[in-house]
Design a protein around this motif. Structure first.
Motif, short mmCIF file in Angstrom:
data_model
loop_
_atom_site.label_atom_id
_atom_site.label_comp_id
_atom_site.label_asym_id
_atom_site.label_seq_id
_atom_site.Cartn_x
_atom_site.Cartn_y
_atom_site.Cartn_z
N GLU A 39 0.84 -1.20 0.00
CA GLU A 39 0.00 0.00 0.00
C GLU A 39 0.88 1.25 0.00
O GLU A 39 1.97 1.26 0.57
N PRO A 40 0.43 2.34 -0.66
CA PRO A 40 1.23 3.57 -0.67
C PRO A 40 1.45 4.12 0.73
O PRO A 40 0.56 4.07 1.59
N PHE A 41 2.67 4.63 0.95
CA PHE A 41 3.06 5.32 2.19
C PHE A 41 3.00 4.38 3.40
O PHE A 41 2.76 4.82 4.51
N ARG A 96 3.98 -3.30 -7.38
CA ARG A 96 2.70 -3.95 -7.66
C ARG A 96 1.98 -3.30 -8.83
O ARG A 96 1.40 -3.99 -9.67
N SER A 97 2.02 -1.96 -8.90
CA SER A 97 1.33 -1.27 -9.99
C SER A 97 1.95 -1.61 -11.34
O SER A 97 1.23 -1.87 -12.32
N VAL A 98 3.29 -1.62 -11.41
CA VAL A 98 3.96 -1.96 -12.67
C VAL A 98 3.66 -3.41 -13.05
O VAL A 98 3.40 -3.72 -14.22
N ALA A 99 3.68 -4.31 -12.08
CA ALA A 99 3.41 -5.72 -12.38
C ALA A 99 1.98 -5.89 -12.92
O ALA A 99 1.76 -6.61 -13.90
N GLN A 100 1.01 -5.24 -12.30
CA GLN A 100 -0.37 -5.38 -12.76
C GLN A 100 -0.57 -4.75 -14.13
O GLN A 100 -1.35 -5.26 -14.94
N THR A 101 0.11 -3.65 -14.40
CA THR A 101 0.01 -3.02 -15.72
C THR A 101 0.52 -3.95 -16.80
O THR A 101 0.01 -3.95 -17.92
#
Length: 419
Positions: A342-344, A373-378
């Motif tokens: 999660e962010p922060f 996680r965001s890059v992996a999901q993209t």
């Protein structure tokens, strides 16, 4: 029926349901028709045989009938009984034959109706398959493509036009967001860069003034932290926007970053180990590089003060390419692992950092694993973390292999080996 088909592995699609619906409706109508014919034929046979018996028996019985109340001869009664039994037997045989033939014919025609329904449903659902294929290409590549379905103005055409309008709005929205990210990147980084330059110049001119140098060093650290936070936020925003992907070598990027970060790891007293197998993935080289860099920097920073190590490996597993970063470090409670993405969010206990005061890695703002996680999901992949019993983490990222045309990959449970 639905559960049985699913248990047998039958594709429970709309086409299958429509075909079964056609066949079922035909079967019900056929059975209803057979029942009606069966009942009507029974009545007709009764009438036909009754009329025939009267006509056949009347001439011979006319001279033998007595006066009213007088029974006919026994021979005539026995003959009528035998004829009645034969008539009933013939009637039942006729009805049974009709019923068996009709049921067999209805069963055959039901199967034929199911096959015809399968073909008709496939033809009717072809526009939906075109819509699905276009939507999948749009989701995997870009939002510039449109369905543009031809044909009559029916419900499916209305659906395609509605999806085209939605894609148009989404395309404009993402373009606006990309322009905002590009402008924000310039507007936020420029003043921070200028501020850092001014602080560095002030430190050079401070001379022997210890208080001024201490203040400048503190301001420089704060500015670097703001730069890293800004860069992380912009990267996180950019990672959620899929651009043009190209085949890239995951092991090549990992090997390059290990070479670049090895001096930092040596200075922090952390040993870097690699086990890289070639593997190609479809993706954005910059985002994948940032993903691996975040993992390596976190693994180096949150490590043991002495005799720490980081192990980086890539491997091909079926139609996926796996990246694994494993490190020693503080013991991580299992319940805190999901919150790391999660962010922060950072671990509550991060006092044991490798080479504290020696490693030139600025303490982050808790965006590292969020970006991962965001890059992996993209990229259609998945990221997961597993705590090691002796302390540290095992972070595994799985990407679809280049050319595999996979959907989103679900994380797999992995039990890391002991070092």
């Amino acid at each position: 029926m639905t559960r049985l088909l699913k248990f047998l592995g039958f594709p429970w699609t709309i086409r299958t349901r429509l075909s079964l619906l056609y066949a079922g409706a035909f079967f019900v109508a056929g059975v209803a028709l057979i029942v009606a014919i069966y009942l009507y034929l029974g009545v007709v046979l009764d009438r036909q045989f009754s009329i025939r018996l009267v006509n056949d028996a009347a001439p011979g019985a006319e001279g033998q009938m007595g006066a009213p109340g007088v029974l006919p001869p026994r021979e005539l009664m026995d003959e009528a009984g035998r004829i009645s039994v034969l008539v009933r037997q013939a009637r039942l045989n006729t009805l049974d034959t009709m019923l068996m033939v009709s049921l067999a014919l209805v069963g055959f025609l039901t199967v034929l109706a199911g096959l015809i329904g399968w073909l008709v449903a496939g033809q009717a659902l072809r526009p939906l398959r075109d819509i699905t294929a276009t939507a999948r290409r749009v989701a995997d590549r870009s939002l510039h493509e449109r369905i543009a379905l031809d044909g009559p103005k029916d419900e499916i055409r209305d659906l395609a036009d509605t999806l085209d309008q939605m894609l148009e709005r989404l395309d404009r929205s993402f373009d606006s967001q990309r322009r905002f990210v590009a402008n924000a990147s310039h507007e936020l980084r420029t003043p921070l860069t200028i501020t850092r330059t001014l602080i560095e110049v002030a430190l050079l001119e401070a001379g022997a003034d210890d208080k001024l140098r201490q203040l400048g060093t503190t301001l420089l650290a704060v500015n670097q932290r703001h730069e890293k936070l800004t860069d992380g936020l912009l990267t996180l925003a950019s990672s959620e926007q899929r651009g043009d992907f190209h085949p890239v070598g995951l092991s090549d990027i990992a090997g390059h970053l290990v070479t670049e970060l090895r001096p930092i790891a040596d200075k922090a007293g952390v040993r870097l180990e690699t086990a890289l197998q070639p593997g190609m993935v479809e993706g954005d080289a910059f985002l994948i590089e940032r993903l691996i860099q975040n993992l390596l920097e976190n693994a180096i920073q949150y490590n043991l003060g002495e005799n720490g190590w980081v192990r980086v490996s890539t491997a091909v597993s079926g139609k996926a390419v796996e990246l694994t970063v494993e490190n020693t470090g503080p013991v991580v409670p299992g319940y805190e692992v999901p919150g790391l993405f999660e962010p922060f969010r950072r671990l509550a206990s991060t006092e044991r950092l490798a080479g504290t005061g020696r490693a030139p890695i600025t303490r982050g703002a808790g965006l590292g694993l969020s970006i991962v996680r965001s890059v992996a999901q993209t990229h259609g992949g998945a990221a997961e973390a597993t705590p090691r019993e002796d302390g540290g983490l095992v972070v595994q990222v799985r990407f679809p292999a280049a050319g595999s045309h996979l959907g989103n990959i679900e994380p797999q449970t992995r039990h890391p080996p002991s070092p």
